[in-house]
Scaffold this active site. Structure first.
Site, short mmCIF file in Angstrom:
data_model
loop_
_atom_site.label_atom_id
_atom_site.label_comp_id
_atom_site.label_asym_id
_atom_site.label_seq_id
_atom_site.Cartn_x
_atom_site.Cartn_y
_atom_site.Cartn_z
N TYR A 52 5.24 12.29 -27.81
CA TYR A 52 5.10 12.11 -26.35
C TYR A 52 5.82 10.84 -25.91
CZ TYR A 52 2.58 11.68 -21.87
OH TYR A 52 2.23 11.56 -20.55
N ASP A 67 -3.69 3.79 -31.04
CA ASP A 67 -4.36 3.79 -29.73
C ASP A 67 -4.12 2.41 -29.07
OD1 ASP A 67 -6.84 5.67 -28.59
OD2 ASP A 67 -6.93 3.58 -27.91
P1 NAD Z 1 -1.40 18.65 -17.16
O1 NAD Z 1 -1.42 19.04 -18.59
O2 NAD Z 1 -2.55 19.02 -16.33
O3 NAD Z 1 -0.07 19.19 -16.46
C1 NAD Z 1 1.11 19.46 -17.12
C2 NAD Z 1 1.59 20.83 -16.67
O4 NAD Z 1 2.86 21.11 -17.29
C3 NAD Z 1 0.65 21.95 -17.07
O5 NAD Z 1 0.41 22.78 -15.96
C4 NAD Z 1 1.40 22.68 -18.17
O6 NAD Z 1 1.05 24.04 -18.27
C5 NAD Z 1 2.82 22.45 -17.76
N1 NAD Z 1 3.79 22.55 -18.86
C6 NAD Z 1 3.70 21.99 -20.09
N2 NAD Z 1 4.78 22.31 -20.81
C7 NAD Z 1 5.60 23.05 -20.01
C8 NAD Z 1 6.85 23.67 -20.18
N3 NAD Z 1 7.52 23.58 -21.35
N4 NAD Z 1 7.38 24.37 -19.14
C9 NAD Z 1 6.71 24.47 -17.97
N5 NAD Z 1 5.50 23.92 -17.75
C10 NAD Z 1 4.96 23.21 -18.77
O7 NAD Z 1 -1.18 17.06 -17.14
P2 NAD Z 1 -1.09 16.06 -15.91
O8 NAD Z 1 -2.06 14.99 -16.16
O9 NAD Z 1 -1.10 16.77 -14.63
O10 NAD Z 1 0.36 15.43 -16.16
C11 NAD Z 1 1.48 15.77 -15.35
C12 NAD Z 1 2.66 14.87 -15.72
O11 NAD Z 1 2.32 13.51 -15.47
C13 NAD Z 1 3.06 14.98 -17.20
O12 NAD Z 1 4.47 14.93 -17.28
C14 NAD Z 1 2.46 13.73 -17.80
O13 NAD Z 1 3.21 13.28 -18.91
C15 NAD Z 1 2.54 12.75 -16.64
N6 NAD Z 1 1.51 11.69 -16.75
C16 NAD Z 1 0.20 11.94 -16.48
C17 NAD Z 1 -0.72 10.91 -16.62
C18 NAD Z 1 -2.19 11.10 -16.31
O14 NAD Z 1 -2.96 10.17 -16.51
N7 NAD Z 1 -2.64 12.22 -15.79
C19 NAD Z 1 -0.32 9.65 -17.06
C20 NAD Z 1 1.02 9.45 -17.37
C21 NAD Z 1 1.94 10.48 -17.19
N1 UDP Z 2 -11.50 7.55 -25.81
C1 UDP Z 2 -12.82 7.40 -26.24
N2 UDP Z 2 -13.60 8.51 -26.30
C2 UDP Z 2 -13.16 9.75 -25.97
C3 UDP Z 2 -11.82 9.89 -25.53
C4 UDP Z 2 -11.03 8.76 -25.48
O1 UDP Z 2 -13.28 6.29 -26.53
O2 UDP Z 2 -13.95 10.71 -26.05
C5 UDP Z 2 -10.66 6.35 -25.72
C6 UDP Z 2 -9.31 6.46 -26.42
O3 UDP Z 2 -9.42 6.08 -27.78
C7 UDP Z 2 -8.46 5.49 -25.62
C8 UDP Z 2 -9.04 5.58 -24.21
O4 UDP Z 2 -10.34 6.14 -24.36
O5 UDP Z 2 -8.64 4.17 -26.08
C9 UDP Z 2 -8.22 6.44 -23.27
O6 UDP Z 2 -7.98 7.67 -23.91
P1 UDP Z 2 -7.23 8.88 -23.20
O7 UDP Z 2 -7.01 9.92 -24.26
O8 UDP Z 2 -7.94 9.27 -21.97
O9 UDP Z 2 -5.83 8.27 -22.72
P2 UDP Z 2 -4.68 7.39 -23.40
O10 UDP Z 2 -5.13 6.93 -24.76
O11 UDP Z 2 -3.52 8.29 -23.47
O12 UDP Z 2 -4.54 6.26 -22.46
#
Ligand code: NAD
Ligand code: UDP
Ligand code: UDP
Length: 326
Positions: A148, A276
């Site tokens: 990722y 992490d």
């Molecule tokens: P999500 O998993 O709900 O949404 C991702 C969507 O992309 C899903 O609907 C999935 O089916 C679709 N998808 C995955 N692979 C695909 C492919 N090959 N072709 C077409 N569609 C595909 O996650 P989200 O939280 O809504 O994240 C959306 C975007 O924001 C992602 O790119 C993620 O990396 C980025 N992002 C989210 C967060 C967060 O905290 N939510 C933080 C950082 C970045």
């Molecule tokens: N985490 C936790 N318990 C859970 C899920 C996540 O303590 O059941 C912790 C995880 O180890 C991380 C933080 O919460 O330190 C955020 O995790 P998340 O997977 O939401 O996002 P990211 O690590 O991608 O920021």
């Protein structure tokens, strides 16, 4: 010919962030093409929009070339939680990298604006705190999160190379942990896990000692940031941090969720996953200055809305969505 409506493509539009973005775009009068392969997204997320005359859903994988005609592209397609993106890491990299190439090729042909949903994960386990955009990160290139982190870093490289080489009009948002209704209940992210565990009366699983920090942005604030970035002057390419700078330890979050749900759940400790990040908080000075953007919804308020959503979902007793096969 001047069109009545702007045509906007949202890849990953049936996901958590994508479905909220589609709603906002429709509400302001755009034509929305929601594209998704439904890996982690679901039809339920976009159900309320289906039938709207300016809304269209298309099942498509961004790793495959796409030929449509649009004015703007929001590239969100990518599994986002560690559990989801580690499920098929090779597919995750393909989605991040091939997906970026195809969407940039599309933007280049159409002379369309394109915004990339990048991530705070490009900073890895940061050694600088809070994180500013000029910090280059501390990423393990071969660990379980690398598919990722490195996929998203390569996508950023592609965005800036397409800008330099082909004059593509790009925007790159580095999103920090965002939460809200329509998070996938099985995505293993901390907020969805803690709320579901608290509502079911199950133990709350703290990874490590719970002293690692995160900063949580409510989805409506994030979507507002997306729109401002896309609508800003072409010189504002980013990368720009979008997130809420209020920082909490994971143990504080657990106690807050238990208190707000009135749950009898106890806290249990589980091993900290490899790589992490220990601390994460965005410096959002750039977004404040260039986009005049800052989050407005505090954690308690956002959690109230998210708990209500999960409560309704769990009460319905419907089987929780599982990951689609890839
Ligand atoms: P999500 O998993 O709900 O949404 C991702 C969507 O992309 C899903 O609907 C999935 O089916 C679709 N998808 C995955 N692979 C695909 C492919 N090959 N072709 C077409 N569609 C595909 O996650 P989200 O939280 O809504 O994240 C959306 C975007 O924001 C992602 O790119 C993620 O990396 C980025 N992002 C989210 C967060 C967060 O905290 N939510 C933080 C950082 C970045
Ligand atoms: N985490 C936790 N318990 C859970 C899920 C996540 O303590 O059941 C912790 C995880 O180890 C991380 C933080 O919460 O330190 C955020 O995790 P998340 O997977 O939401 O996002 P990211 O690590 O991608 O920021
Ligand atoms: N592409 C696409 N839709 C388009 C234009 C291009 O999916 O409308 C894909 C194209 O198939 C290629 C990628 O985007 O795989 C990159 O396109 P670009 O024109 O930059 O590169 P090239 O085709 O020269 O390799």
């Amino acid at each position: 010919m001047k069109r009545a409506h702007k045509r906007v493509l949202v890849t990953g539009g049936a996901g958590f962030l994508g479905s909220h973005l589609c709603e906002r775009l429709l509400a302001r009068g755009d034509d929305v093409l929601c594209l998704d392969n439904f890996f982690t997204g679901s039809r339920d997320n976009v159900l309320p929009m289906i039938g709207h005359p300016r809304f269209e859903v298309m099942r498509h994988d961004v790793t495959v070339p796409l030929f449509v005609e649009v004015d703007e592209i929001y590239n969100l397609a990518c599994p986002a939680s560690p559990v989801h993106y580690q499920n098929n890491p090779v597919q995750t990299i393909k989605t991040a990298v091939h997906g970026a190439i195809n969407m940039l090729g599309l933007a280049k042909r159409l002379n369309a604006k394109i915004l990339q949903a990048s991530t705070s994960e490009v900073y890895g386990d940061p050694t600088v705190h809070p994180q500013t955009e000029d910090y280059r990160g501390n990423v393990n290139p071969i660990g379980p999160r690398s598919c990722y982190d490195e996929g998203k870093r390569c996508a950023e490289t592609l965005f800036f190379d397409y800008q330099r080489q082909n004059k593509v009009n790009i925007r790159v948002a580095r999103i920090f942990n965002t939460y809200g209704p329509r998070m996938h209940p099985n995505d293993g992210r901390v907020i969805s896990n803690f709320i579901a565990q608290a509502l079911r009366g199950e133990p709350i699983t703290l990874f490590g000692d719970g002293q690692q920090t995160r900063s949580f942005c409510y989805v409506d604030d994030l979507v507002e940031g997306f729109l401002r970035l896309m609508d800003s002057d072409a010189s504002v390419t980013g990368p720009v941090n979008l997130g809420n700078p209020a920082e909490f330890t994971i143990a504080e979050l657990a106690r807050l969720v238990v208190e707000m749900t009135g749950s009898a759940s106890r806290l249990v400790y589980r091993p900290l996953p490899q790589d992490d990040p220990k601390q994460r908080r965005p410096d959002i000075s750039l977004a404040r200055e260039t986009l005049h953007w800052a989050p407005t919804i505090e954690l308690r308020e956002g959690l109230t809305r998210t708990i209500d959503y999960f409560d309704a979902l769990l009460r319905r007793g419907a089987p929780l969505p599982q990951l689609a096969a890839q």
